[in-house]
Design a protein around this motif. Structure first.
Motif, PDB file in Angstrom:
ATOM      1  N   GLY A  44       0.819  -1.208   0.000  1.00  0.00           N
ATOM      2  CA  GLY A  44       0.000   0.000   0.000  1.00  0.00           C
ATOM      3  C   GLY A  44       0.850   1.254   0.000  1.00  0.00           C
ATOM      4  N   ALA A  45       0.232   2.357   0.375  1.00  0.00           N
ATOM      5  CA  ALA A  45       0.879   3.674   0.345  1.00  0.00           C
ATOM      6  C   ALA A  45       1.640   3.917   1.641  1.00  0.00           C
ATOM      7  CB  ALA A  45      -0.162   4.762   0.108  1.00  0.00           C
ATOM      8  N   ASP A  46       2.653   3.097   1.881  1.00  0.00           N
ATOM      9  CA  ASP A  46       3.453   3.263   3.091  1.00  0.00           C
ATOM     10  C   ASP A  46       4.514   4.344   2.888  1.00  0.00           C
ATOM     11  OD1 ASP A  46       5.333   1.997   1.481  1.00  0.00           O
ATOM     12  OD2 ASP A  46       5.548   0.227   2.756  1.00  0.00           O
ATOM     13  N   ALA A  47       5.326   4.553   3.906  1.00  0.00           N
ATOM     14  CA  ALA A  47       6.332   5.613   3.854  1.00  0.00           C
ATOM     15  C   ALA A  47       7.350   5.370   2.736  1.00  0.00           C
ATOM     16  CB  ALA A  47       7.040   5.724   5.202  1.00  0.00           C
ATOM     17  N   GLU A  48       7.709   4.125   2.506  1.00  0.00           N
ATOM     18  CA  GLU A  48       8.665   3.816   1.442  1.00  0.00           C
ATOM     19  C   GLU A  48       8.076   4.165   0.071  1.00  0.00           C
ATOM     20  OE1 GLU A  48      11.286   0.051  -0.202  1.00  0.00           O
ATOM     21  OE2 GLU A  48      10.331  -0.091   1.767  1.00  0.00           O
ATOM     22  N   ALA A  49       6.807   3.860  -0.131  1.00  0.00           N
ATOM     23  CA  ALA A  49       6.141   4.206  -1.391  1.00  0.00           C
ATOM     24  C   ALA A  49       6.068   5.719  -1.555  1.00  0.00           C
ATOM     25  CB  ALA A  49       4.739   3.603  -1.434  1.00  0.00           C
ATOM     26  N   ALA A  50       5.779   6.427  -0.483  1.00  0.00           N
ATOM     27  CA  ALA A  50       5.700   7.893  -0.550  1.00  0.00           C
ATOM     28  C   ALA A  50       7.054   8.489  -0.927  1.00  0.00           C
ATOM     29  CB  ALA A  50       5.215   8.462   0.782  1.00  0.00           C
ATOM     30  N   ARG A  51       8.126   7.983  -0.325  1.00  0.00           N
ATOM     31  CA  ARG A  51       9.473   8.485  -0.648  1.00  0.00           C
ATOM     32  C   ARG A  51       9.831   8.191  -2.106  1.00  0.00           C
ATOM     33  NH1 ARG A  51      10.501   6.616   4.508  1.00  0.00           N
ATOM     34  NH2 ARG A  51      11.314   4.648   3.713  1.00  0.00           N
ATOM     35  N   ALA A  52       9.541   6.986  -2.555  1.00  0.00           N
ATOM     36  CA  ALA A  52       9.855   6.623  -3.941  1.00  0.00           C
ATOM     37  C   ALA A  52       9.052   7.471  -4.916  1.00  0.00           C
ATOM     38  CB  ALA A  52       9.586   5.136  -4.169  1.00  0.00           C
ATOM     39  N   ALA A  53       7.780   7.644  -4.640  1.00  0.00           N
ATOM     40  CA  ALA A  53       6.935   8.458  -5.523  1.00  0.00           C
ATOM     41  C   ALA A  53       7.435   9.895  -5.570  1.00  0.00           C
ATOM     42  CB  ALA A  53       5.479   8.406  -5.066  1.00  0.00           C
ATOM     43  N   ALA A  54       7.800  10.443  -4.417  1.00  0.00           N
ATOM     44  CA  ALA A  54       8.310  11.817  -4.370  1.00  0.00           C
ATOM     45  C   ALA A  54       9.609  11.944  -5.166  1.00  0.00           C
ATOM     46  CB  ALA A  54       8.526  12.253  -2.917  1.00  0.00           C
ATOM     47  N   SER A  55      10.444  10.960  -5.075  1.00  0.00           N
ATOM     48  CA  SER A  55      11.708  10.967  -5.812  1.00  0.00           C
ATOM     49  C   SER A  55      11.476  10.904  -7.322  1.00  0.00           C
ATOM     50  CB  SER A  55      12.530   9.777  -5.313  1.00  0.00           C
ATOM     51  OG  SER A  55      13.483   9.382  -6.192  1.00  0.00           O
TER      52      SER A  55
END
Length: 174
Positions: A44-55
């Motif tokens: 899901g939209a965990d912190a790792e996904a948020a960081r990757a998406a932002a990058s």
């Protein structure tokens, strides 16, 4: 202050090498998209996904448009001017791909923005896979079909000027 767009290996004093280094980052960030889609499907939209998406957003919202501008404003016009009919056709076809890639990016961008904000979304597999395939293929085509001509048709002094323009373009960005 060190230019954040330059790499340790290349800088704006070697503009073609810098463009290729940008392509390496294109391959990296485009390649992250399918991995991110797989991660989101499981975690899901965990912190790792948020960081990757932002990058990924940061690269394709900031650096990629500057890279296209380097080519569209500085490199491609010179190749059109100095190349033969075949080269001019290649330049036009490859330049047109920038618009197609831009449309693909705009289709992916809202889902990545949501992920970067921590909101749950499903990344469209067809969009992700097309972008992850098409952008690196475009970069490879430029490297194969255009960049060798640049080193042949554009002299060292003019190439240095292109490098200075590329650096200045990034210095004036917020």
């Amino acid at each position: 202050m060190r230019n954040p767009f330059a790499t340790d290996a290349v800088g704006f004093d070697t503009p073609i090498a810098m463009l290729i280094a940008c392509h390496d980052r294109v391959r990296h960030y485009a390649g992250l998209l399918p991995k991110l889609a797989g991660h989101v499907a499981i975690h899901g939209a965990d912190a790792e996904a948020a960081r990757a998406a932002a990058s990924i957003l940061r690269y394709f919202d900031v650096a990629a448009p500057l890279h296209h501008q380097d080519e569209d404003d500085d490199l491609f016009p010179r190749l059109r001017e100095r190349g033969d009919e075949v080269l001019r056709g290649r330049v036009d076809a490859i330049a047109a791909e920038h618009d197609v890639l831009g449309l693909q990016w705009q289709a992916l961008r809202p889902a990545l923005q949501a992920l970067a904000a921590g909101r749950a979304v499903v990344l469209d597999a067809d969009q992700v896979n097309a972008f992850a395939r098409d952008y690196p293929a475009h970069a490879a085509r430029e490297e194969r079909e255009l960049y060798p001509h640049a080193t042949r048709l554009i002299g060292a002094d003019e190439m240095a000027g292109i490098g200075r323009t590329m650096a200045a373009r990034r210095t004036h960005k917020d």
